[in-house]
Design a protein around this motif. Sequence first.
Motif, PDB file in Angstrom:
ATOM      1  N   THR A   3      -6.545   1.948 -26.243  1.00 38.05           N
ATOM      2  CA  THR A   3      -6.017   2.689 -25.199  1.00 38.05           C
ATOM      3  C   THR A   3      -6.933   2.434 -24.014  1.00 38.05           C
ATOM      4  O   THR A   3      -8.180   2.384 -24.062  1.00 38.05           O
ATOM      5  N   LEU A   4      -6.355   2.506 -22.775  1.00 36.29           N
ATOM      6  CA  LEU A   4      -7.079   2.720 -21.412  1.00 36.29           C
ATOM      7  C   LEU A   4      -7.177   4.343 -20.939  1.00 36.29           C
ATOM      8  O   LEU A   4      -6.514   4.737 -20.777  1.00 36.29           O
ATOM      9  N   SER A  51     -10.994  -4.501 -20.197  1.00 33.79           N
ATOM     10  CA  SER A  51      -9.343  -4.811 -19.985  1.00 33.79           C
ATOM     11  C   SER A  51      -8.732  -3.813 -19.042  1.00 33.79           C
ATOM     12  O   SER A  51      -7.604  -3.701 -18.982  1.00 33.79           O
ATOM     13  N   ALA A  52      -9.535  -3.045 -18.136  1.00 33.75           N
ATOM     14  CA  ALA A  52      -8.876  -2.345 -17.051  1.00 33.75           C
ATOM     15  C   ALA A  52      -8.670  -3.288 -15.761  1.00 33.75           C
ATOM     16  O   ALA A  52      -9.615  -4.348 -15.605  1.00 33.75           O
ATOM     17  N   ARG A  75      -9.956  -7.941 -13.346  1.00 28.95           N
ATOM     18  CA  ARG A  75     -10.093  -7.548 -14.650  1.00 28.95           C
ATOM     19  C   ARG A  75     -11.326  -7.294 -15.074  1.00 28.95           C
ATOM     20  O   ARG A  75     -12.256  -8.321 -15.077  1.00 28.95           O
ATOM     21  N   THR A 118      -4.975  -0.003 -14.101  1.00 27.52           N
ATOM     22  CA  THR A 118      -3.949  -0.194 -14.998  1.00 27.52           C
ATOM     23  C   THR A 118      -4.559  -0.933 -16.327  1.00 27.52           C
ATOM     24  O   THR A 118      -5.543  -1.481 -16.230  1.00 27.52           O
ATOM     25  N   LYS A 119      -3.961  -1.072 -17.369  1.00 26.85           N
ATOM     26  CA  LYS A 119      -4.368  -1.908 -18.554  1.00 26.85           C
ATOM     27  C   LYS A 119      -3.924  -3.228 -18.349  1.00 26.85           C
ATOM     28  O   LYS A 119      -2.830  -3.283 -18.103  1.00 26.85           O
ATOM     29  N   TRP A 120      -4.763  -4.171 -18.784  1.00 25.92           N
ATOM     30  CA  TRP A 120      -4.348  -5.416 -18.725  1.00 25.92           C
ATOM     31  C   TRP A 120      -3.621  -5.826 -20.028  1.00 25.92           C
ATOM     32  O   TRP A 120      -3.962  -5.391 -20.951  1.00 25.92           O
ATOM     33  N   ASP A 143      -2.565   1.956 -31.564  1.00 25.20           N
ATOM     34  CA  ASP A 143      -3.929   1.092 -30.950  1.00 25.20           C
ATOM     35  C   ASP A 143      -5.192   1.793 -31.618  1.00 25.20           C
ATOM     36  O   ASP A 143      -5.150   2.794 -31.779  1.00 25.20           O
TER      37      ASP A 143
END
Length: 359
Positions: A3-4, A51-52, A75, A118-120, A143
Amino acid sequence: MSTLRVTAERLTVHAHSDADALELAQVGLYRAVVAKGVYRTGDWAVYIPESAVLPEDLIEELGLTGRLSGAKRNRVRAIRLRGELSQGLVCRPEALAGVDLAEAHAAGTDFAGELGITKWVPEIPLHMSGDVVPAADLLPWIDVENVKRYPDVFEPGEPVVATEKIHGTACLFTFVAETGEEFTSSKGFAARRQGLARAEDNLYWRAVTAHGVPKAAREIAERYGAARVGVFGEVFGSGVQDLGYGESGRSERPGYAVFDVAMEVAGQRVWVDAADLHGLLESVGLPAVPRVFEGGYDADALLAAAGGTETWSGRSVHLREGLVVRPVRERHSDVLGGRAIVKVVSDDYLTRKGGTEYE
């Protein structure tokens, strides 16, 4: 994927092994390279994980224009800087200048939305996609968080099982006992309660059909009196991701291995214990991900074991992605707020060239 969460964290600062002007700021077990003298041990800062995806204004503010990953250079991913692995970003964004970061940490505040982060999510290639159908009864996957972000999920010495994390695409199969319905999906589609329409040329349906997953799921349902059975596996081989394991994803029988099984029994969802999983899979004729370790939890030993080469092929054809660690018997984790399960990812895997990351 994890999770982000973009959170306030207290830092531990270490010397860089090969750069006088750089240091390492540690968050959990992650370390991020930072300019020397900016932070001291005990300072609070914001941690932005891998991954942000960052907005342009924040990229410019942090002096990272053209230095991040992806086609748009926005990213965050792991890199090596002068020989040291750097995972994530440590910073103090101007937008949070008036925020008490210690209080924000105690409150568990997530700054992702406020900072426009956001999450990639990787695009799904055409050969791994297909027509979708509603699948409200499909059992979704979860996740799995990285042990470096959550190092306290397990107590030292706690009995655990570590299996090899295979780099493919997650394949979810659910059998509904009452109706006889069968659903197959990827992790991404399943999160939206969508299944993939049955098709001979669909990668996921080819895998579950070739390996007898529908028959095995029915047998498990009958054995345990389960209303639903979810079989969670990885489809892999050349043509799926950059690591092939000596298998072909283009064949009628793609590489496939099961890493988890869930059931709905008496209205409750239960996961098969790690201690029993391989025996259950063997009894119904399903291939399992390789078991790498069983014993007392030792974070340093497992971080080291995450490296090296894969074991699926028996020929060590390429590097290993990492490990997934679970307790011998399923339990709840107060740290995670859910299942006690973490992944341990190889440093070499994170920094390999030409890697693909499709879900």
